[in-house]
Design an enzyme around this catalytic site. Structure first.
Site, short mmCIF file in Angstrom:
data_model
loop_
_atom_site.label_atom_id
_atom_site.label_comp_id
_atom_site.label_asym_id
_atom_site.label_seq_id
_atom_site.Cartn_x
_atom_site.Cartn_y
_atom_site.Cartn_z
N GLY A 1 36.61 56.77 64.64
CA GLY A 1 36.61 57.89 63.76
C GLY A 1 35.94 59.22 64.63
N GLU B 1 38.63 60.38 66.86
CA GLU B 1 39.75 60.94 66.00
C GLU B 1 39.27 62.15 65.65
OE1 GLU B 1 39.53 57.13 63.89
OE2 GLU B 1 41.77 57.20 63.77
N GLU C 1 38.71 49.98 66.50
CA GLU C 1 38.76 49.31 65.25
C GLU C 1 39.42 48.07 65.07
OE1 GLU C 1 39.73 52.35 66.25
OE2 GLU C 1 39.29 53.93 64.67
N ALA D 1 33.70 55.88 61.92
CA ALA D 1 33.69 55.82 60.53
C ALA D 1 32.53 54.77 60.29
CB ALA D 1 34.84 55.31 59.63
N1 CAA Z 1 29.05 52.78 61.79
C1 CAA Z 1 27.75 52.56 60.85
N2 CAA Z 1 26.52 52.36 61.84
C2 CAA Z 1 26.81 52.50 62.99
C3 CAA Z 1 27.98 52.69 63.58
C4 CAA Z 1 29.14 52.84 62.85
N3 CAA Z 1 30.30 53.10 63.23
N4 CAA Z 1 27.93 52.89 64.98
C5 CAA Z 1 26.55 52.61 65.30
N5 CAA Z 1 26.03 52.47 64.03
C6 CAA Z 1 24.51 52.07 63.65
C7 CAA Z 1 24.17 50.75 64.09
O1 CAA Z 1 24.36 49.84 63.09
C8 CAA Z 1 22.73 51.01 64.51
O2 CAA Z 1 22.01 51.00 63.29
P1 CAA Z 1 20.81 50.23 63.02
O3 CAA Z 1 19.82 50.33 63.88
O4 CAA Z 1 20.32 50.38 61.56
O5 CAA Z 1 21.16 48.61 63.11
C9 CAA Z 1 22.53 52.28 65.11
O6 CAA Z 1 23.71 52.88 64.64
C10 CAA Z 1 22.76 52.11 66.42
O7 CAA Z 1 23.64 51.40 67.06
P2 CAA Z 1 23.44 50.22 67.82
O8 CAA Z 1 22.14 49.34 67.79
O9 CAA Z 1 24.86 49.19 67.89
O10 CAA Z 1 23.56 50.70 69.46
P3 CAA Z 1 24.03 50.27 70.87
O11 CAA Z 1 23.63 51.01 71.99
O12 CAA Z 1 23.56 48.79 70.90
O13 CAA Z 1 25.56 50.15 71.03
C11 CAA Z 1 27.71 51.18 70.14
C12 CAA Z 1 26.53 51.48 70.71
C13 CAA Z 1 28.66 50.45 71.27
C14 CAA Z 1 28.33 52.69 70.08
C15 CAA Z 1 27.80 50.33 68.78
O14 CAA Z 1 27.04 50.92 67.86
C16 CAA Z 1 29.14 50.21 68.28
O15 CAA Z 1 30.24 49.54 68.72
N6 CAA Z 1 29.20 50.89 67.17
C17 CAA Z 1 30.61 50.76 66.52
C18 CAA Z 1 31.71 51.46 67.01
C19 CAA Z 1 32.98 51.25 66.25
O16 CAA Z 1 33.29 49.98 65.93
N7 CAA Z 1 33.66 52.45 65.48
C20 CAA Z 1 34.60 52.28 64.89
C21 CAA Z 1 34.36 52.36 63.32
S1 CAA Z 1 35.86 51.99 62.23
C22 CAA Z 1 36.78 53.64 62.15
O17 CAA Z 1 36.00 54.50 62.84
C23 CAA Z 1 37.67 53.69 61.46
C24 CAA Z 1 38.64 54.86 61.62
O18 CAA Z 1 39.58 54.82 62.28
C25 CAA Z 1 38.33 56.02 61.08
#
Ligand code: CAA
Length: 258
Positions: free
Chosen positions: A109, A112, A132, A66
């Site tokens: 998400g 999911e 999360e 998400a």
């Molecule tokens: N939401 C918004 N933006 C996201 C995102 C997310 N879930 N995941 C990645 N992005 C964005 C980053 O902010 C970044 O944008 P900017 O360049 O504008 O900063 C871009 O995508 C590239 O990401 P990274 O620079 O972080 O890439 P990386 O290769 O260094 O890392 C990753 C990759 C490990 C997937 C890392 O992006 C990450 O940990 N992302 C979040 C994963 C996460 O926590 N997901 C759960 C979300 S909560 C949820 O989903 C609730 C639910 O149950 C429904």
């Protein structure tokens, strides 16, 4: 111009494709993605020409979860009143078989969403996780429930409590992914599976989907009764007559979805 802002869609040979298309945000699932994916899936579901739907990502991700930037300032009352994420139920209400072709990160998400599909195919580079917990929250689109049903309590607790990622091989071993293939073969495999399903009777594929999904909702005895009744019902279809006649006559069936 496409009616969708965050996805690409196409249809060929009875198979529709939905491609998540926010690669700059690793296909993070904001509310616009929810609207686009569920609108497209519902439209394909209503189209009798579409017999299977493939959902895939783009770039390095299937979907990295998400959209954290969208949720950062979300408060309880707003999320509760809007029943945030409940809209995804439109996707699980789709009766056409759905195949998730997971090309890269399927986190939060994203994992999911992939688990909402009927068949999950993973590239050997795919990574699954429910991170999360690292954000101070818990899964909200079904992770604690569907992951537990898919891989069991031990691994679901491990994933949801530590936030660790699972690679594609472990996902297949654990029952999360149906198949793992090399990245170059991912879409061909997804289309091969979708094409195989598209040649079946759509009535029979819907019956299968209903029966298998009921296995998660009911007791064994009730599920077996329900399956038997559906089987009895299938004897009322033209496609049953055609399918069994074709077998006896040693020819390919010509199903008419009737
Ligand atoms: N939401 C918004 N933006 C996201 C995102 C997310 N879930 N995941 C990645 N992005 C964005 C980053 O902010 C970044 O944008 P900017 O360049 O504008 O900063 C871009 O995508 C590239 O990401 P990274 O620079 O972080 O890439 P990386 O290769 O260094 O890392 C990753 C990759 C490990 C997937 C890392 O992006 C990450 O940990 N992302 C979040 C994963 C996460 O926590 N997901 C759960 C979300 S909560 C949820 O989903 C609730 C639910 O149950 C429904």
């Amino acid at each position: 111009m496409s009616q969708y802002q965050t996805i690409l869609t196409e249809t060929a040979d009875g198979v529709a494709t939905i491609t998540l298309n926010r690669p700059e945000a690793l296909n993070a699932l904001n509310m616009q993605v929810l609207t686009d994916v569920t609108d497209a899936a519902a439209a394909f579901d209503a189209d009798p020409e579409v017999k299977a739907i493939v959902i895939t990502g783009s770039g390095r991700a299937f979907a990295a979860g998400a959209d954290i930037k969208e949720m950062k300032d979300l408060d309880f009352a707003t999320a509760y009143k809007a029943d945030w994420f409940a809209g995804w139920r439109r996707l699980t209400g789709v009766r056409t078989p759905i195949i998730a072709a997971v090309n890269g990160f399927a986190l939060g998400g994203g994992c999911e969403l992939a688990m909402m599909a009927d068949i999950l195919i993973a590239s050997s580079k795919a990574k699954f996780g429910q991170p999360e917990i690292n954000l101070g929250v818990l899964p909200g689109m079904g992770g604690s429930q569907r992951l537990t049903r898919a891989v069991g309590k031990a691994k679901a607790m491990d994933m949801c409590l530590t936030g660790r990622m699972m690679d594609a091989q472990e996902a297949e071993r654990s029952g999360l992914a149906a198949r793992v293939v090399e990245p170059e073969a991912l879409m061909d495999t997804a289309y091969e599976i979708a094409g195989t399903i598209a040649k079946k009777s759509a009535v029979a594929t819907m019956l299968v989907k209903e029966a298998v999904n009921l296995a998660f909702e009911t007791t064994l005895e009730q599920g077996l009764n329900f399956e038997r009744r559906l089987f009895h019902s299938s004897l009322a279809t033209n496609d049953q007559v055609e399918g069994m006649s074709a077998f006896v006559e040693k020819r390919d069936p010509n199903f008419t979805d009737s």
